[in-house]
Design an enzyme around this catalytic site. Structure first.
Site, PDB file in Angstrom:
ATOM      1  N   SER A 246       0.862  -1.169   0.000  1.00  0.00           N
ATOM      2  CA  SER A 246       0.000   0.000   0.000  1.00  0.00           C
ATOM      3  C   SER A 246       0.907   1.230   0.000  1.00  0.00           C
ATOM      4  O   SER A 246       1.652   1.456   0.949  1.00  0.00           O
ATOM      5  CB  SER A 246      -0.890  -0.025   1.254  1.00  0.00           C
ATOM      6  OG  SER A 246      -1.636   1.168   1.365  1.00  0.00           O
TER       7      SER A 246
ATOM      8  N   LYS B 129      -1.133  -1.072  -4.427  1.00  0.00           N
ATOM      9  CA  LYS B 129      -2.291  -0.216  -4.115  1.00  0.00           C
ATOM     10  C   LYS B 129      -1.805   1.210  -3.931  1.00  0.00           C
ATOM     11  O   LYS B 129      -0.814   1.451  -3.247  1.00  0.00           O
ATOM     12  CB  LYS B 129      -2.951  -0.740  -2.836  1.00  0.00           C
ATOM     13  CG  LYS B 129      -3.908   0.197  -2.121  1.00  0.00           C
ATOM     14  CD  LYS B 129      -4.691  -0.567  -1.053  1.00  0.00           C
ATOM     15  CE  LYS B 129      -4.686   0.149   0.284  1.00  0.00           C
ATOM     16  NZ  LYS B 129      -5.408  -0.624   1.319  1.00  0.00           N
TER      17      LYS B 129
ATOM     18  N   LYS C 276      -2.784   5.070  -2.709  1.00  0.00           N
ATOM     19  CA  LYS C 276      -3.733   5.951  -2.041  1.00  0.00           C
ATOM     20  C   LYS C 276      -4.059   7.092  -3.001  1.00  0.00           C
ATOM     21  O   LYS C 276      -3.167   7.618  -3.684  1.00  0.00           O
ATOM     22  CB  LYS C 276      -3.121   6.511  -0.758  1.00  0.00           C
ATOM     23  CG  LYS C 276      -2.873   5.460   0.306  1.00  0.00           C
ATOM     24  CD  LYS C 276      -4.177   4.882   0.839  1.00  0.00           C
ATOM     25  CE  LYS C 276      -3.895   3.914   1.984  1.00  0.00           C
ATOM     26  NZ  LYS C 276      -5.152   3.369   2.559  1.00  0.00           N
TER      27      LYS C 276
ATOM     28  N   ASP D 180      -7.109   3.324  -3.332  1.00  0.00           N
ATOM     29  CA  ASP D 180      -7.850   3.422  -2.070  1.00  0.00           C
ATOM     30  C   ASP D 180      -8.103   4.892  -1.760  1.00  0.00           C
ATOM     31  O   ASP D 180      -7.161   5.655  -1.543  1.00  0.00           O
ATOM     32  CB  ASP D 180      -7.038   2.759  -0.948  1.00  0.00           C
ATOM     33  CG  ASP D 180      -7.797   2.685   0.376  1.00  0.00           C
ATOM     34  OD1 ASP D 180      -8.912   3.231   0.470  1.00  0.00           O
ATOM     35  OD2 ASP D 180      -7.252   2.065   1.322  1.00  0.00           O
TER      36      ASP D 180
ATOM     37  N   GLU E 235     -10.996   0.970  -3.781  1.00  0.00           N
ATOM     38  CA  GLU E 235     -11.309   0.727  -2.365  1.00  0.00           C
ATOM     39  C   GLU E 235     -11.889   1.982  -1.723  1.00  0.00           C
ATOM     40  O   GLU E 235     -11.330   3.080  -1.870  1.00  0.00           O
ATOM     41  CB  GLU E 235     -10.008   0.300  -1.663  1.00  0.00           C
ATOM     42  CG  GLU E 235     -10.153  -0.064  -0.198  1.00  0.00           C
ATOM     43  CD  GLU E 235      -8.830  -0.602   0.385  1.00  0.00           C
ATOM     44  OE1 GLU E 235      -7.949  -1.030  -0.401  1.00  0.00           O
ATOM     45  OE2 GLU E 235      -8.685  -0.589   1.618  1.00  0.00           O
TER      46      GLU E 235
ATOM     47  N   ASP F 242     -13.861  -1.075   2.901  1.00  0.00           N
ATOM     48  CA  ASP F 242     -12.946  -1.209   4.033  1.00  0.00           C
ATOM     49  C   ASP F 242     -13.655  -0.571   5.248  1.00  0.00           C
ATOM     50  O   ASP F 242     -14.354  -1.265   6.000  1.00  0.00           O
ATOM     51  CB  ASP F 242     -11.610  -0.532   3.669  1.00  0.00           C
ATOM     52  CG  ASP F 242     -10.577  -0.500   4.793  1.00  0.00           C
ATOM     53  OD1 ASP F 242     -10.891  -0.914   5.916  1.00  0.00           O
ATOM     54  OD2 ASP F 242      -9.433  -0.042   4.556  1.00  0.00           O
TER      55      ASP F 242
ATOM     56  N   LYS G  56     -10.125  -6.813   7.737  1.00  0.00           N
ATOM     57  CA  LYS G  56      -9.104  -6.589   8.765  1.00  0.00           C
ATOM     58  C   LYS G  56      -9.711  -7.069  10.075  1.00  0.00           C
ATOM     59  O   LYS G  56     -10.652  -6.439  10.573  1.00  0.00           O
ATOM     60  CB  LYS G  56      -8.771  -5.095   8.877  1.00  0.00           C
ATOM     61  CG  LYS G  56      -8.245  -4.455   7.611  1.00  0.00           C
ATOM     62  CD  LYS G  56      -8.123  -2.939   7.766  1.00  0.00           C
ATOM     63  CE  LYS G  56      -7.563  -2.306   6.494  1.00  0.00           C
ATOM     64  NZ  LYS G  56      -7.590  -0.825   6.531  1.00  0.00           N
TER      65      LYS G  56
ATOM     66  N   GLY H 239      -4.349  -4.259   6.118  1.00  0.00           N
ATOM     67  CA  GLY H 239      -3.399  -3.974   7.194  1.00  0.00           C
ATOM     68  C   GLY H 239      -3.652  -2.589   7.746  1.00  0.00           C
ATOM     69  O   GLY H 239      -4.370  -1.773   7.137  1.00  0.00           O
TER      70      GLY H 239
HETATM   71  O1  OSB Z   1      -7.151   2.073   4.282  1.00  0.00           O
HETATM   72  O2  OSB Z   1      -6.216   0.192   4.139  1.00  0.00           O
HETATM   73  C1  OSB Z   1      -6.254   1.325   4.622  1.00  0.00           C
HETATM   74  C2  OSB Z   1      -3.174   1.963   6.790  1.00  0.00           C
HETATM   75  C3  OSB Z   1      -3.749   2.598   7.869  1.00  0.00           C
HETATM   76  C4  OSB Z   1      -5.098   2.847   7.860  1.00  0.00           C
HETATM   77  C5  OSB Z   1      -5.879   2.449   6.764  1.00  0.00           C
HETATM   78  C6  OSB Z   1      -5.307   1.781   5.705  1.00  0.00           C
HETATM   79  C7  OSB Z   1      -3.929   1.569   5.694  1.00  0.00           C
HETATM   80  C8  OSB Z   1      -3.205   0.958   4.593  1.00  0.00           C
HETATM   81  C9  OSB Z   1      -1.858   0.321   4.892  1.00  0.00           C
HETATM   82  O3  OSB Z   1      -3.580   1.001   3.454  1.00  0.00           O
HETATM   83  C10 OSB Z   1      -1.917  -1.161   4.955  1.00  0.00           C
HETATM   84  C11 OSB Z   1      -0.699  -1.795   5.565  1.00  0.00           C
HETATM   85  O4  OSB Z   1       0.238  -2.084   4.838  1.00  0.00           O
HETATM   86  O5  OSB Z   1      -0.682  -2.029   6.800  1.00  0.00           O
HETATM   87 MG    MG Z   2      -8.378   0.986   2.962  1.00  0.00          MG
END
Ligand code: OSB
Ligand code: MG
Length: 362
Positions: free
Chosen positions: A125, A151, A153, A179, A204, A229, A253, A281
């Protein structure tokens, strides 16, 4: 614990994680570990690491001593009855009970959950970059490192140009997703529809968590699957997603949905409802990562998870051995015991700011 690099999403920037670790001790020499996924400030969700601390120490831990727990599946109902609406706080306690159960049976958490895969594919991510060029470079590096899915952001204004540039750089064979962390509104549907040509495996959480109807509207206009999510914090939420057809994929999660028993229930609902699954995560240490890896070893997961190795986020993780990626995958500790990693007690000691014990008895 400081992250190796700041992680920026539409809901804010994280450069240091204030972590909450939970241990449960059966008094017979077995200790289970887990980690709360809540952030230092609200944004991703309403819970914070401090609200979880208050809930766990002041309200939630005690009911776990109200008569024997014959298994970890009995934890969730007691927690939900003790204080409403705190799935991240419940999960921290509940997941520690699962590790304890696995360790006391001298088996792995992965096998206790029904996991069978020896390895789980890893996705990365990537936080919002300063420029599209920077994000394209980071994506190319991730592909070269072997990640099976990238992924990105995104947020309004930092999306189309960036995603196009990444696509040009890595090609159409790379599994690419985005995302939005809820940063878009119903006024952005045209902008989001423009992403449809870029071969994304999913978009996402484009809209705010509560707007399932909006996601359903958007999904009707998009051929790219929507993945939820933040919108799904319970099995009941997932049932609504399926009924409304608000998305086709779930980022599961366990730390967001109240724990592993809830996650198992949701896997059954997702399979029944035709929803594809992957494990997300929350910038966890190796402890939270171990729970996520154990869950991801179940055969129901179709897609690579946000299961980066320790070195992606930490100079020094708190587990031995640290999580490593080989051939774009993490090895599942199928023989355990429990999480299958041991705790680096010295390093946990170094970074511990406070500790509180809740004991059985009057
Ligand atoms: O939206 O998936 C998410 C991290 C913190 C809060 C929300 C998200 C995320 C990540 C990182 O996308 C995922 C990871 O590698 O832990
Ligand atoms: Mg997410």
């Amino acid at each position: 614990m400081p992250l190796r690099a700041p992680f920026r999403t539409a809901t804010g920037t994280v450069d240091t994680r204030r972590l909450l670790l939970v241990t449960v001790d059966d008094g017979a020499g077995n200790v289970g570990w887990a980690e709360c996924v809540a952030g230092a400030v609200p944004g991703y969700g309403a819970e914070t690491v401090d609200s979880a601390w208050q809930a766990i120490t002041g309200r939630l831990a005690r009911p776990l001593f109200d008569g024997p727990l014959s298994g970890p599946a009995e934890a969730a109902p007691r927690l939900a009855a003790a204080a409403p609406g705190m799935p991240m706080a419940y999960a921290a306690l509940e997941m520690a009970c699962w590790d304890l159960a696995a360790r006391s049976q001298n088996r792995s958490l992965a096998s206790l959950l029904g996991g069978t895969r020896p390895t789980v594919p890893a996705g990365i991510s990537l936080g919002l970059g300063a420029t599209p060029e920077e994000t394209a470079e980071a994506a190319a590096v991730a592909v070269a490192e072997g990640y099976r899915r990238v992924k990105l952001k995104i947020e309004p204004g930092a999306d189309l140009v960036t995603v196009r540039m990444v696509r040009d750089r890595v090609g159409f064979d790379v599994m690419l997703t985005v995302d939005g962390n809820g940063a878009y509104t119903r006024d952005d549907f045209d902008r989001l529809s423009a992403l449809d040509d870029l071969g994304l495996r999913m978009i996402e959480q484009p809209l705010p968590a509560g707007d399932l109807e909006g996601h359903a509207d958007l999904q009707r206009r998009l051929s790219t699957p929507i993945c939820l999510d933040e919108s799904v914090t319970s099995a009941a939420d997932l049932e609504r997603v399926i009924a409304l057809q608000a998305g086709r994929i779930l980022n599961l999660k366990p730390g967001r949905v109240g724990g592993l028993a809830a996650a198992l229930t949701m896997i059954d609902l997702a399979v029944e409802g035709g929803i594809d699954l992957w494990v997300g995560g929350m910038l966890e240490t190796g402890v939270g990562r171990a729970h996520n890896v154990a869950l991801a070893s179940l055969p129901a997961f179709d897609l690579p998870g946000d299961l980066s190795p320790s070195g992606r986020y930490w100079d020094r993780d708190i587990v031995h051995p640290p999580w490593v990626m080989e051939g774009g995958a993490l090895a599942v500790p199928l023989t355990g015991p429990g999480l299958g990693v041991s705790i680096d007690a010295e390093h946990v000691g170094n970074v511990t700011a406070r500790m509180q014990e809740v004991r059985a008895g009057p």
